[in-house]
Motif scaffolding. Structure first.
Motif, mmCIF file in Angstrom:
data_model
loop_
_atom_site.group_PDB
_atom_site.id
_atom_site.type_symbol
_atom_site.label_atom_id
_atom_site.label_comp_id
_atom_site.label_asym_id
_atom_site.label_seq_id
_atom_site.Cartn_x
_atom_site.Cartn_y
_atom_site.Cartn_z
ATOM 1 N N CYS A 81 0.834 -1.213 0.000
ATOM 2 C CA CYS A 81 0.000 0.000 0.000
ATOM 3 C C CYS A 81 0.863 1.254 0.000
ATOM 4 C CB CYS A 81 -0.920 -0.008 1.214
ATOM 5 S SG CYS A 81 -2.264 -1.220 1.130
ATOM 6 N N ASP A 138 -8.684 -4.813 -4.383
ATOM 7 C CA ASP A 138 -8.583 -3.349 -4.342
ATOM 8 C C ASP A 138 -7.212 -2.885 -4.816
ATOM 9 O OD1 ASP A 138 -11.114 -3.067 -3.473
ATOM 10 O OD2 ASP A 138 -10.628 -2.698 -1.366
ATOM 11 N N ARG A 167 -6.275 -0.543 -7.923
ATOM 12 C CA ARG A 167 -5.400 0.617 -7.747
ATOM 13 C C ARG A 167 -4.213 0.549 -8.716
ATOM 14 N NH1 ARG A 167 -5.425 5.805 -6.644
ATOM 15 N NH2 ARG A 167 -3.634 6.513 -5.435
ATOM 16 N N GLN A 226 -5.317 1.635 -12.109
ATOM 17 C CA GLN A 226 -5.491 3.096 -12.155
ATOM 18 C C GLN A 226 -4.143 3.804 -12.253
ATOM 19 O OE1 GLN A 226 -7.685 3.827 -8.572
ATOM 20 N NE2 GLN A 226 -9.683 3.393 -9.496
ATOM 21 N N GLU A 260 -4.899 11.517 -12.485
ATOM 22 C CA GLU A 260 -4.783 11.008 -11.125
ATOM 23 C C GLU A 260 -5.273 12.038 -10.130
ATOM 24 O OE1 GLU A 260 -3.694 8.629 -7.808
ATOM 25 O OE2 GLU A 260 -4.131 8.233 -9.905
ATOM 26 N N PRO A 301 -3.777 11.921 -4.148
ATOM 27 C CA PRO A 301 -3.769 10.668 -3.396
ATOM 28 C C PRO A 301 -4.058 10.903 -1.928
ATOM 29 C CG PRO A 301 -1.524 11.366 -3.843
ATOM 30 C CD PRO A 301 -2.423 12.323 -4.580
ATOM 31 N N LEU A 304 -5.490 4.799 1.128
ATOM 32 C CA LEU A 304 -4.676 3.670 0.710
ATOM 33 C C LEU A 304 -4.289 2.783 1.873
ATOM 34 C CD1 LEU A 304 -2.244 5.203 -1.939
ATOM 35 C CD2 LEU A 304 -3.939 3.417 -2.310
#
Length: 238
Positions: free
Chosen positions: A14, A85, A89, A92, A103, A106, A111
């Motif tokens: 992550c 997930d 991600r 993406q 984007e 973030p 996350l």
């Protein structure tokens, strides 16, 4: 891979995704200001490849742990949801890197929700997707203790099963030994019967031979008596 190790690797993955998102924003800023983002692009490609490898390792680890029953199916499903997930991600991030989509800013809390630490320093529950009633509201440590108790119960059941199988093995060996002894006795009896049968046949042949000899002697006696009678009649005066 133990439960804690898997979670640590998941958190690291992550964080890697977060770093990639930040680097993409940095590259985009350089592009807008007329800079040369070549070095950033090179680092991003390597990081995206690393992200893909990490997700694959997490997925393989869940499959192995689930197939070997080291974790419950519900936990395996939760981990798979987290991996799904991450895969979304990753797609993406790849699309953003290629310029296919823009984007958004973030969010580290988004996350890293699975491994976040609350303000009081206690790890919150990482399994926020499809949370079950059994684990809802539990901390990381409490979930670990719950899983440990379940594993201990399973281990106790396996130990009992192993003991039963061991006893059955001993019984099978004893039955096999007894069958071997019975087979030896049957072999001895068969051998004795064969010997007895041979002796009976020999005695039968001897009896038959004696009978033949007896019959021959009786006939010889009759012949002798007849000869004597003939002689007596011949010499007897009339």
């Amino acid at each position: 891979m133990s439960q804690d190790t898997w979670l640590q690797n998941y958190d690291a993955t992550c964080r890697l995704a977060q770093e990639i998102a930040e680097k993409i924003q940095e590259r985009n800023r350089e592009q807008r200001t007329g800079g040369n983002p070549a070095s950033v692009n090179m680092a991003l490609r390597a990081s995206l490849q690393k992200l893909k490898q990490n997700i694959s390792q997490l997925k393989d680890s869940v499959l192995r742990a689930s197939s070997s029953r080291r974790i419950m199916q519900s936990e395996a499903d939760r981990r798979q949801n987290l991996i799904d997930d991450l895969l979304t991600r990753e797609k993406q991030l790849n699309a953003t890197f290629k310029g296919d989509i823009t984007e958004p800013a973030p969010s580290r809390s988004t996350l890293l929700a699975g491994g976040a630490v609350s303000s009081d320093g206690v790890s919150t529950n990482p399994w926020l997707i499809n949370e079950s009633d059994e684990t809802r509201g539990l901390t990381f440590g409490e979930i670990k203790q719950q899983q440990q108790r379940i594993l201990e119960v399973q281990d106790a059941g396996l130990d009992a099963l192993a003991e039963v199988i061991s006893r059955q093995k001993v019984m099978g060996q004893e039955i096999g030994n007894e069958l071997d002894e019975q087979n030896e006795i049957i072999d001895d009896i068969t051998h004795l019967v064969d010997k007895t049968d041979g002796r009976i046949r020999n005695e039968t042949r001897r009896v038959q031979l004696v009978d033949k000899k007896s019959a021959s002697c009786g006939m010889l006696v009759v012949i002798v008596l007849l000869l004597i009678a003939i002689v007596v009649v011949a010499v007897w005066p009339v």
